[in-house]
Design a protein around this motif. Structure first.
Motif, PDB file in Angstrom:
ATOM      1  N   VAL A  55       0.849  -1.232  -0.101  1.00  0.00           N
ATOM      2  CA  VAL A  55      -0.048  -0.066  -0.016  1.00  0.00           C
ATOM      3  C   VAL A  55       0.804   1.206  -0.124  1.00  0.00           C
ATOM      4  N   SER A  56       0.465   2.220  -0.788  1.00  0.00           N
ATOM      5  CA  SER A  56       1.324   3.503  -0.541  1.00  0.00           C
ATOM      6  C   SER A  56       0.208   4.589  -1.195  1.00  0.00           C
ATOM      7  N   CYS A  57       0.385   5.909  -1.194  1.00  0.00           N
ATOM      8  CA  CYS A  57      -0.255   6.973  -1.456  1.00  0.00           C
ATOM      9  C   CYS A  57       0.448   7.950  -2.292  1.00  0.00           C
ATOM     10  N   PHE A  58      -0.131   8.868  -2.854  1.00  0.00           N
ATOM     11  CA  PHE A  58       0.545   9.931  -3.623  1.00  0.00           C
ATOM     12  C   PHE A  58       1.114  10.836  -2.495  1.00  0.00           C
ATOM     13  N   ARG A  59       2.300  11.481  -2.801  1.00  0.00           N
ATOM     14  CA  ARG A  59       3.038  12.394  -1.650  1.00  0.00           C
ATOM     15  C   ARG A  59       3.128  13.898  -2.648  1.00  0.00           C
ATOM     16  N   PRO A  60       3.081  14.763  -1.699  1.00  0.00           N
ATOM     17  CA  PRO A  60       3.401  16.176  -2.457  1.00  0.00           C
ATOM     18  C   PRO A  60       4.488  16.330  -2.932  1.00  0.00           C
ATOM     19  N   ASP A  61       5.494  15.549  -2.801  1.00  0.00           N
ATOM     20  CA  ASP A  61       6.939  15.822  -3.343  1.00  0.00           C
ATOM     21  C   ASP A  61       7.171  14.779  -4.493  1.00  0.00           C
ATOM     22  N   ASP A  62       6.120  14.019  -4.785  1.00  0.00           N
ATOM     23  CA  ASP A  62       6.230  12.872  -5.938  1.00  0.00           C
ATOM     24  C   ASP A  62       6.259  13.980  -7.210  1.00  0.00           C
ATOM     25  N   GLU A  63       7.354  13.597  -8.378  1.00  0.00           N
ATOM     26  CA  GLU A  63       7.560  14.027  -9.379  1.00  0.00           C
ATOM     27  C   GLU A  63       6.868  13.270 -10.794  1.00  0.00           C
ATOM     28  N   ARG A  64       6.654  12.146 -10.412  1.00  0.00           N
ATOM     29  CA  ARG A  64       6.086  11.251 -11.380  1.00  0.00           C
ATOM     30  C   ARG A  64       4.929  10.172 -10.853  1.00  0.00           C
ATOM     31  N   PRO A  65       3.962  10.262 -11.445  1.00  0.00           N
ATOM     32  CA  PRO A  65       2.800   9.394 -10.734  1.00  0.00           C
ATOM     33  C   PRO A  65       3.241   7.868 -10.625  1.00  0.00           C
ATOM     34  N   GLU A  66       4.215   7.360 -11.421  1.00  0.00           N
ATOM     35  CA  GLU A  66       4.860   6.107 -11.078  1.00  0.00           C
ATOM     36  C   GLU A  66       5.378   5.886  -9.750  1.00  0.00           C
ATOM     37  N   GLN A  67       5.816   6.785  -8.859  1.00  0.00           N
ATOM     38  CA  GLN A  67       6.468   6.840  -7.793  1.00  0.00           C
ATOM     39  C   GLN A  67       5.866   5.997  -6.829  1.00  0.00           C
ATOM     40  N   VAL A  68       4.632   6.355  -6.940  1.00  0.00           N
ATOM     41  CA  VAL A  68       3.466   5.549  -5.828  1.00  0.00           C
ATOM     42  C   VAL A  68       3.369   4.128  -6.069  1.00  0.00           C
ATOM     43  N   VAL A  69       3.545   3.572  -7.371  1.00  0.00           N
ATOM     44  CA  VAL A  69       3.170   2.366  -7.816  1.00  0.00           C
ATOM     45  C   VAL A  69       4.680   1.582  -7.384  1.00  0.00           C
ATOM     46  N   GLU A  70       5.825   2.382  -7.634  1.00  0.00           N
ATOM     47  CA  GLU A  70       7.038   1.961  -7.132  1.00  0.00           C
ATOM     48  C   GLU A  70       7.311   1.344  -5.709  1.00  0.00           C
ATOM     49  N   ARG A  71       6.526   2.352  -4.708  1.00  0.00           N
ATOM     50  CA  ARG A  71       6.499   2.187  -3.206  1.00  0.00           C
ATOM     51  C   ARG A  71       5.636   1.211  -3.117  1.00  0.00           C
ATOM     52  N   ALA A  72       4.573   1.108  -3.449  1.00  0.00           N
ATOM     53  CA  ALA A  72       3.378  -0.055  -3.284  1.00  0.00           C
ATOM     54  C   ALA A  72       4.268  -1.269  -3.657  1.00  0.00           C
ATOM     55  N   ASP A  73       4.726  -1.528  -4.698  1.00  0.00           N
ATOM     56  CA  ASP A  73       5.426  -2.670  -5.358  1.00  0.00           C
ATOM     57  C   ASP A  73       6.450  -3.045  -4.426  1.00  0.00           C
ATOM     58  N   LYS A  74       7.050  -1.903  -3.770  1.00  0.00           N
ATOM     59  CA  LYS A  74       8.220  -2.261  -2.861  1.00  0.00           C
ATOM     60  C   LYS A  74       7.850  -3.071  -1.512  1.00  0.00           C
TER      61      LYS A  74
END
Length: 355
Positions: A309-328
């Motif tokens: 599980v993860s969520c969007f963060r204000p410092d995210d620069e790319r939408p894929e970053q939330v998927v990368e965290r959830a995958d991890k």
């Protein structure tokens, strides 16, 4: 553009505006420039995609908010698969152009024939009036009848040909709709595919950046799926994927977006959902899958899945970053024993993984 064309364009725009503005008021839709553009296209009636997207939102019965506008606007005007499909399918686009060219050409031919017949009629009438002879009048009547019959036959042929071409046009549009659906749908599970997921993820990320509303992602991977294929065969494995998709879909809200990410991995996009809410939902999905059992080759079997599980963060620069965290986080759940939900702060280390 001539004055007549300007006037005609103004009259068309005014007629559409007279439909749009009362409609916005009746449905309590904010009269913003974006909404006016959306519903101008809606009432213009030429874009099937616009009607389908807007009707889907209206049929939910929920209030039309700024988030709704952003979502619809994103679906219609961003470089997404639906519009790309219409632009890029050259074969069907060519078919539509040929149909339009045919209609125009045949209409012109009939109009020219009618104009020519009209001029000939005028000439024979004038001649009959000048001569006033019975024979000339008889010849005029016969000629007029032949010309009328010729025009009538041409019109009948055109009518039949236009009916045939309209049917071909309808089939071509239906083929476009099917291809659009196929381009965005996983063939096995009938969920959204990776292409549709990437597009929707961008829309929700842009909304998050604009409005700051929470949005979370759940990623899940079926545990030991290779063992299921090896033990029961790939057909049973395919049925298991279909059932996992169905159980997950049943556990989600209508606003949530579920997709097959690839292989035995699935992803859920949860608008208006905090990280805490995503944990609760992921745990409910985990329990639902663990409770389900299937029979294959006379044997009763179960499967489980690991969740990140993860969520969007204000410092995210790319939408894929939330998927990368959830995958991890999902692979961390597997490392800790599988059949778990793992995530990140703000729940704290003691609650970072749930089972």
């Amino acid at each position: 553009m001539t004055t007549d064309n300007h006037k005609r364009l103004f009259e068309i725009s005014l007629a559409i505006a007279r439909k749009v503005l009362p409609f916005l008021g009746q449905h309590q839709i904010p009269a913003t420039p974006e909404n006016y553009m959306i519903f101008y296209l809606y009432f213009e009636g030429d874009l099937h995609l616009v009607r389908r997207v807007v009707d889907a939102q209206l049929n939910t019965g929920r209030p039309w908010t700024a988030e709704t506008t952003s979502q619809v606007f994103g679906q219609l005007f961003s470089a997404e698969a639906n519009i790309d499909m219409r632009r890029n399918n050259e074969r069907l686009a060519q078919s539509l152009r040929q149909t339009a060219d045919f209609i125009v050409a045949r209409s012109c031919q009939t109009a020219e024939l009618a104009d020519s017949a009209s001029r000939e009629l005028c000439k024979t009438i004038e001649a009959a009036q000048r001569l006033g002879e019975a024979d000339e009048a008889g010849r005029w009547l016969r000629q007029a009848l032949l010309q009328v019959q010729e025009v009538n036959q041409a019109s009948s042929r055109l009518g039949g040909e236009l009916v045939d071409k309209s049917q071909e046009l309808e089939k071509a549009v239906q083929s476009l709709d099917r291809l659009e659906t196929m381009a965005l749908t996983d063939e096995l599970t009938k969920l959204a595919n990776r292409r549709a997921w990437d597009s929707r993820l961008r829309v929700e990320f842009n909304r998050f950046l604009r409005f700051g509303r929470p949005c979370s992602v759940i990623m899940l991977d079926i545990d030991d799926f290779k063992a299921i294929n090896d033990r029961f065969g790939h057909l049973v494995g395919d049925q298991a994927l279909i059932q996992v998709a169905r159980l997950c879909q049943q556990g989600l809200r209508a606003v949530d977006f579920l997709a097959r990410f690839g292989g035995e991995e699935f992803v859920c996009l949860l608008p208006e959902t905090s990280l805490d809410g995503a944990y609760v939902l992921a745990e409910r999905l985990r329990a639902s899958l663990a409770a389900w059992a299937f029979t294959a080759a006379g044997q009763r079997a179960r499967l489980t899945a690991s969740f990140g599980v993860s969520c969007f963060r204000p410092d995210d620069e790319r939408p894929e970053q939330v998927v990368e965290r959830a995958d991890k986080n999902m692979y961390r759940a597997k490392a800790l024993g599988k059949n778990l939900v793992c995530g990140e702060e703000p729940l704290g280390p003691s609650q970072a993984c749930l089972n």
